[in-house]
Design an enzyme around this catalytic site. Structure first.
Site, PDB file in Angstrom:
ATOM      1  N   HIS A  98       2.154   7.529   5.075  1.00 50.59           N
ATOM      2  CA  HIS A  98       2.387   6.126   5.392  1.00 50.59           C
ATOM      3  C   HIS A  98       3.834   5.854   5.796  1.00 50.59           C
ATOM      4  CE1 HIS A  98       1.644   1.706   4.980  1.00 50.59           C
ATOM      5  NE2 HIS A  98       0.437   2.101   5.282  1.00 50.59           N
ATOM      6  N   ASP A 160       2.044  -3.724  -2.182  1.00 46.54           N
ATOM      7  CA  ASP A 160       0.936  -4.541  -1.679  1.00 46.54           C
ATOM      8  C   ASP A 160      -0.267  -3.689  -1.297  1.00 46.54           C
ATOM      9  OD1 ASP A 160       2.277  -6.940  -1.984  1.00 46.54           O
ATOM     10  OD2 ASP A 160       3.167  -6.859   0.004  1.00 46.54           O
ATOM     11  N   GLU A 271       4.887 -14.185  -3.750  1.00 47.13           N
ATOM     12  CA  GLU A 271       5.316 -13.702  -2.438  1.00 47.13           C
ATOM     13  C   GLU A 271       5.315 -14.865  -1.459  1.00 47.13           C
ATOM     14  OE1 GLU A 271       3.595 -10.263  -0.692  1.00 47.13           O
ATOM     15  OE2 GLU A 271       4.020  -8.953  -2.409  1.00 47.13           O
TER      16      GLU A 271
END
Length: 519
Positions: A98, A160, A271
């Site tokens: 990632h 997240d 957030e």
């Protein structure tokens, strides 16, 4: 602190190479096949190791190690170390791939497929007064969640997106909406097992091999490969009250955010998002969120406006929800959002934490997941956030149609300054993340536009002297890396000299270049 002559020489050698004269391609990787490993090396099918989520850099390695044990990782790194500066081989640990700009790649080197370790090592959950989970670094956080939930427990701090490896996020920091309270993931680690750039294996904690422990946390893979970690746990909530509200005034939006993260009695997750020039905004939420006032919500017009979304959750027990719901009501009464934009939902804890994966499945089905992702992640000091917003959201940013833009505050006091992670030197600072996607099927050069936008943002911050720090940094020059680490640069270099003196590890970060002696 002034750099010592030894450190200056060390950095110069690593960044320029011992000898700039080109030599024949390194063939020392052929000796890898003679190593006695529990897993295996592959030499032909290595293309996957040259790909990552960013889909912009593709550097083929010479070999991929699929380790069957930590010993395999140590033996491989030790072998490369013993080859000395006559070999061009480097080693990069790859988690779930990632990274955004080739940080987990090793051109002509060896990529270690860390996920192989999750199949070779077990995960152990220890309940008690101070519960923890001990897990292989190649395990995904979603697997950690599922295993700990079986014991009624859960890690405190998340990212997240949970389909990332433990070692990958701990090598950066690991940030999400719980970090204002619990700190990043690296603030919730008790122990790590590490393979250094010499091929040595160390067990580390805040009191045992402490310098290496703090060095590898947020260390971008520069001092060692994390192979196992012990993570603090807490009792897991069962359900989550999930809330979104909108603001049109940036000052009020940030004041409310800062009030929430500074309060003792507050939400469990906080957030924010920036939304610009999006139509039909509230219709997007209606599939999973219910408006408090459907009539007012139906009359809301978002077209052509810059809006700021505050997203919050409150954990609760479905058998006793009253106290949590009363707290939610009291907290909402203190906020100054647009009244018609209060949307709420109730989901299980795991459903909430898996929210991004749900989007991933949808994007994959449309062929929109494996596309270039020219992301820019910044940590912006509180004193500069308004000037930043005025310029970036008022002038540079045209819309937010190519991906979400996160914006939420964090508390410096929740970060351990002994780790390698660097943050702005203010008690409150903001994560601002431009999470753009650039599908090639759009017919427009979205990638070029996004990269130009990122550069404009960085240049503005430099010109305006806003002391930002990049999160998941992509930096090309020694001068920029020194600026990034500031007064901690000497410590960073000293750790490199101690634990990876040949600069074997994590070459894709482009901090140090292996100094190769010409034959």
């Amino acid at each position: 602190m002034r750099a010592s002559p030894i450190l200056k020489l060390f950095v110069a050698l690593l960044l320029t190479g011992i000898n700039s004269r080109k030599s024949d391609p390194d063939a020392s990787y052929t000796s890898l096949s003679s190593l006695d490993v529990d897993g295996r090396f592959t030499f032909d099918d290595v293309s996957e190791a040259a790909m990552d989520f960013g889909h912009r850099y593709h550097h083929l390695p010479s070999a991929v190690l699929h380790p069957g044990s930590v010993t395999d990782v140590a033996e491989t790194v030790r072998h490369v170390f013993q080859l000395g500066p006559g070999s061009r081989l480097t080693v990069a640990a790859r988690g779930h791939g990632h990274s955004l700009q080739g940080q987990a790649q090793a051109a002509g080197g060896i990529v270690v497929r860390m996920e192989s370790l999750r199949r070779a090592q077990e995960m152990r959950v220890h309940a008690g007064d101070e519960p923890y989970v001990d897990a292989p670094a190649g395990a995904l956080w979603i697997d950690v969640l599922k295993e700990t939930l079986r014991h009624g427990l859960s890690p405190k701090s998340w990212t997240d997106y949970l389909h990332l490896t433990i070692g990958g996020t701990l090598s950066n920091a690991g940030i999400s909406g719980q970090a204002f309270r619990h700190g990043p993931q690296i603030s919730n680690v008790r122990r790590v097992e590490v393979v250094t750039g010499k091929g040595e294996v160390f067990n580390c904690s805040p009191t045992h091999n402490a310098d290496l422990f703090h060095g590898v946390l947020g260390g971008l893979g520069q001092f060692g490969i994390i192979t196992r970690a012990t993570i603090a746990l807490e009792p897991a909530p069962k359900m989550v009250k999930w809330i979104r509200v909108l603001y049109s005034d940036f000052t009020i939006f940030t004041e409310d955010q800062e009030m929430l993260i500074s309060s003792k009695k507050t939400f469990d997750y906080i957030e924010g998002f920036v939304i610009k020039n999006k139509t039909g905004l509230l219709n997007i939420w209606r599939s999973s969120f219910k408006p408090q006032d459907p009539v007012q919500a139906s009359r809301f017009n978002s077209e052509g406006r810059t809006l700021y979304c505050l997203e919050m959750t409150k954990n609760f027990d479905p058998n006793d929800p009253d106290m949590a719901m009363q707290e939610v009501k009291e907290l909402l009464s203190q906020l100054r959002y647009i009244p018609s934009t209060l949307f709420q939902s109730e989901v299980s804890y795991i459903e909430f934490l898996e929210r991004v994966h749900v989007s991933e499945v949808k994007l994959r089905s449309k062929g929109l997941w494996e596309v270039p992702h020219p992301w820019l992640n910044l940590l912006v000091p509180r004193t500069g956030i308004h000037a930043f917003a005025n310029e970036v959201f008022g002038k540079i940013l045209k819309d937010s149609s190519n991906g979400p833009i996160l914006l939420y505050p964090l508390n410096k006091s929740k970060w351990d300054n002994r780790t390698s992670a660097v943050i702005p030197d203010e008690e409150i600072f903001y994560l601002v993340a431009f999470l753009s996607s650039a599908p090639t099927s759009s017919g427009q050069d979205i990638l070029t536009q996004a990269l130009m936008q990122n550069e404009k943002i960085l240049q503005f911050c430099k010109k305006a002297n806003i002391q930002i720090k990049q999160y998941l940094p992509y930096i090309n020059t020694q001068e920029e890396w020194q600026t990034h680490y500031g007064q901690r640069w000497d410590t960073f270099v000293q750790r490199k000299l101690s634990y990876d003196p040949l600069a074997i590890l994590a070459p894709g970060q482009r901090i140090f270049q292996k100094a190769v002696a010409s034959s």
